[in-house]
Motif scaffolding. Structure first.
Motif, mmCIF file in Angstrom:
data_model
loop_
_atom_site.group_PDB
_atom_site.id
_atom_site.type_symbol
_atom_site.label_atom_id
_atom_site.label_comp_id
_atom_site.label_asym_id
_atom_site.label_seq_id
_atom_site.Cartn_x
_atom_site.Cartn_y
_atom_site.Cartn_z
ATOM 1 N N GLU A 125 4.109 -45.603 -39.655
ATOM 2 C CA GLU A 125 5.570 -45.578 -39.485
ATOM 3 C C GLU A 125 6.287 -46.298 -40.620
ATOM 4 O OE1 GLU A 125 6.738 -45.809 -34.977
ATOM 5 O OE2 GLU A 125 5.004 -47.084 -35.329
ATOM 6 N N ILE A 126 5.735 -47.429 -41.020
ATOM 7 C CA ILE A 126 6.366 -48.207 -42.089
ATOM 8 C C ILE A 126 6.345 -47.438 -43.400
ATOM 9 C CG2 ILE A 126 6.086 -50.287 -43.497
ATOM 10 C CD1 ILE A 126 5.176 -51.710 -40.905
ATOM 11 N N HIS A 150 -0.728 -40.330 -29.925
ATOM 12 C CA HIS A 150 -1.150 -39.338 -30.917
ATOM 13 C C HIS A 150 -0.617 -39.733 -32.290
ATOM 14 C CE1 HIS A 150 -1.261 -35.551 -33.163
ATOM 15 N NE2 HIS A 150 -2.159 -35.122 -32.285
ATOM 16 N N PRO A 151 -1.415 -39.552 -33.352
ATOM 17 C CA PRO A 151 -0.960 -39.983 -34.689
ATOM 18 C C PRO A 151 0.371 -39.396 -35.127
ATOM 19 C CG PRO A 151 -3.009 -38.702 -34.800
ATOM 20 C CD PRO A 151 -2.798 -39.062 -33.386
ATOM 21 N N ASN A 152 0.696 -38.163 -34.706
ATOM 22 C CA ASN A 152 2.003 -37.600 -35.051
ATOM 23 C C ASN A 152 3.144 -38.403 -34.446
ATOM 24 O OD1 ASN A 152 0.967 -34.090 -34.840
ATOM 25 N ND2 ASN A 152 0.839 -35.514 -36.550
ATOM 26 N N ASN A 153 2.861 -39.137 -33.362
ATOM 27 C CA ASN A 153 3.870 -39.987 -32.731
ATOM 28 C C ASN A 153 3.745 -41.440 -33.147
ATOM 29 O OD1 ASN A 153 4.952 -37.820 -31.265
ATOM 30 N ND2 ASN A 153 3.421 -38.056 -29.653
ATOM 31 N N GLN A 154 2.858 -41.692 -34.110
ATOM 32 C CA GLN A 154 2.658 -43.062 -34.598
ATOM 33 C C GLN A 154 2.811 -43.136 -36.118
ATOM 34 O OE1 GLN A 154 2.380 -45.758 -32.852
ATOM 35 N NE2 GLN A 154 2.081 -44.914 -30.796
ATOM 36 N N GLY A 155 3.642 -42.244 -36.664
ATOM 37 C CA GLY A 155 4.012 -42.349 -38.076
ATOM 38 C C GLY A 155 3.270 -41.437 -39.026
ATOM 39 N N PHE A 156 2.399 -40.572 -38.520
ATOM 40 C CA PHE A 156 1.631 -39.715 -39.408
ATOM 41 C C PHE A 156 2.145 -38.274 -39.345
ATOM 42 C CE2 PHE A 156 -1.116 -43.353 -38.784
ATOM 43 C CZ PHE A 156 -1.528 -43.602 -40.093
#
Length: 467
Positions: A125-126, A150-156
């Protein structure tokens, strides 16, 4: 879609600006790419640059030759999911959201890992907030499809690979995921090769933009298996003890297979470096290589044959150095002097603060880490940890704390009346052979107090006495 988070930030130490004073405006504007490569269950002794003599790892060794090799770097935990959570969120396991390998069954009946909470701030996310294209390719282990973890919801922006750890035990899986889409492979594709193909494709597609690639291949985690006829130089060289199977696939040549798998991992690193050179990105890309925890003893792997834990005691699931001390190599041509060795004591939870330092982002107040960017650049004041802390919620519960190279391990945490303590001085006894807890009771008491301070109860991962 990720919710907007209310995040409290703290500035750097008094008198220090947000950007490291040694970073020029031009360098800050260029935004170096970052590739963080994390192997799965690779021991610190499995690499040539850390003393391996049987397995050939020239590309990884070359990263160390051209960059910096850390002598005392630690994983977030002694198993996968909490270690990865620590890396992504900048918190040790006394404060992190995920503190163990905890499975959940989704509505389709498939098992995935307990999802990382939406409120957690991740490195992805950063970096994304600062204009980086972001991808996690390989193994995630912190939330299944269509969950908040899920990584798409964690900045990826992009994900490909294993969402769940159980599936990642198989190199010929039934399926992988591309973002939230299930890709059926029907046990016919060797997953590592496909993971590398996707990783190289991401670099190709984003060569003109700053990018952060979190590349997490599952090699050399068990199963121990390769495509037929691809043992290479290890065919017939090692005395074998066949593995008859059980939780993992039977393997007639586990030693040669393990060695060839690590060399295949090395080949993937070479492919990444070659592509960066071809695209003219090598000098503006930070390449990091490490492992998520210590070496395993599963699927027929014999770590003693290869001295996989190096001079250290213990393996995966241990709080001894062999379970948590990992290889850590960083290459950044033109910035890190070639052939550097660092004795700075660092850990996974330092990665998030380091990236914040790199791109000029205030460090979240929740982070337990400190930036090691001054060590990488060889400029500025390098802060040091007061202590490092770990906890583990299997095998009766374990805790460990490291302060001034004194290390206290607490075993049988779940049953306080039976708890036992082991104290080691790593300066004199890095192999943790001499337990001196009875000789230094005042040191044990001092460090027990730190154990209590470092641990915040977590309802998802309580010790038995906290339930």
């Amino acid at each position: 879609m990720k919710k907007t988070k209310n995040i409290l930030f703290c500035a750097f130490a008094a008198g220090m600006p947000i950007l490291n004073v040694s970073v020029s405006t031009a360098e800050a504007f260029q935004k170096p790419n970052v590739i963080y490569i994390m192997a799965d269950d690779l021991g610190i002794g499995d690499l040539g640059c850390y003393g391996q003599r049987i397995i050939k790892t020239p590309a990884i060794d070359r990263l160390a030759i051209n960059g910096i090799r850390f002598a005392q770097h630690y994983a977030g935990c002694t198993v996968s999911a909490p270690s990865r959570c620590s890396l992504m969120t900048g918190k040790h396991t006394g404060h992190s959201f995920i503190r163990g390998n905890k499975g959940v069954i989704n509505k389709e009946g498939n098992k995935f890992d307990y999802p990382l909470a939406d409120a957690e701030v991740t490195v992805g996310e950063i970096m994304k907030r600062h204009g980086y294209a972001t991808a996690c390719i390989g193994k995630w282990g912190m939330g299944g499809p269509n969950t908040e973890g899920h990584p798409n919801n964690q900045g990826f922006d992009y994900f490909f690979g294993y969402l769940g750890q159980g599936n990642a035990h198989r190199y010929y899986p039934r399926f992988l995921y591309e973002n939230n889409t299930r890709i059926d492979l029907n046990e016919k594709v060797y997953s590592h090769d496909l993971i590398m193909e996707k990783a190289l494709g991401f670099i190709e597609e984003n060569a003109g933009n700053p990018f952060f690639l979190y590349l997490t291949p599952t090699i050399p985690h068990a199963d121990l298996i390769l495509p037929e006829g691809q043992l290479g130089d290890y065919e017939g060289v090692l005395c074998e003890k066949p593995f008859l199977g059980g939780n993992y696939t039977a393997q007639l040549k586990p030693r040669a297979t393990f060695a060839a798998m690590v060399s295949r991992l090395n080949r993937g690193v070479q492919q990444v470096v070659d592509l960066l050179r071809k695209k003219g990105l090598l000098k503006n890309t930070i390449v990091i290589f490490t492992s998520d925890n210590g070496t395993h003893k599963e699927g027929g792997h014999d770590p003693d044959t290869f001295d996989s834990n190096g001079p250290f005691r213990g393996y995966k699931r241990d709080m001894y150095e062999g379970g948590i001390r990992t290889p850590f190599i960083v290459s950044w041509p033109g910035v890190i002097p070639a052939g550097t060795v660092s004795y700075h004591v660092s850990a996974f939870w330092d990665f998030l603060p380091t990236m914040c330092d790199l791109i000029g982002e205030p460090i979240p107040v929740s982070s337990d880490g400190i930036s090691y960017l001054p060590t990488l650049r060889g400029k500025g004041e390098q802060k040091k940890h007061d202590y490092l802390y770990w906890e583990f919620h299997e095998q009766g519960g374990k805790q460990a704390i490291l302060k001034d190279n004194w290390k206290l391990i607490k075993l049988k945490v779940d049953t306080p009346l039976k708890s036992k303590f082991e104290l080691y001085n790593l300066n004199a006894d890095p192999g943790e052979r001499m337990n001196v807890a009875s000789q230094y009771p005042e040191k044990v008491e001092e460090m027990c107090h730190l154990l209590e301070l470092a641990h915040t109860p977590n309802s998802l991962y309580p010790f038995a006495f906290e339930e």
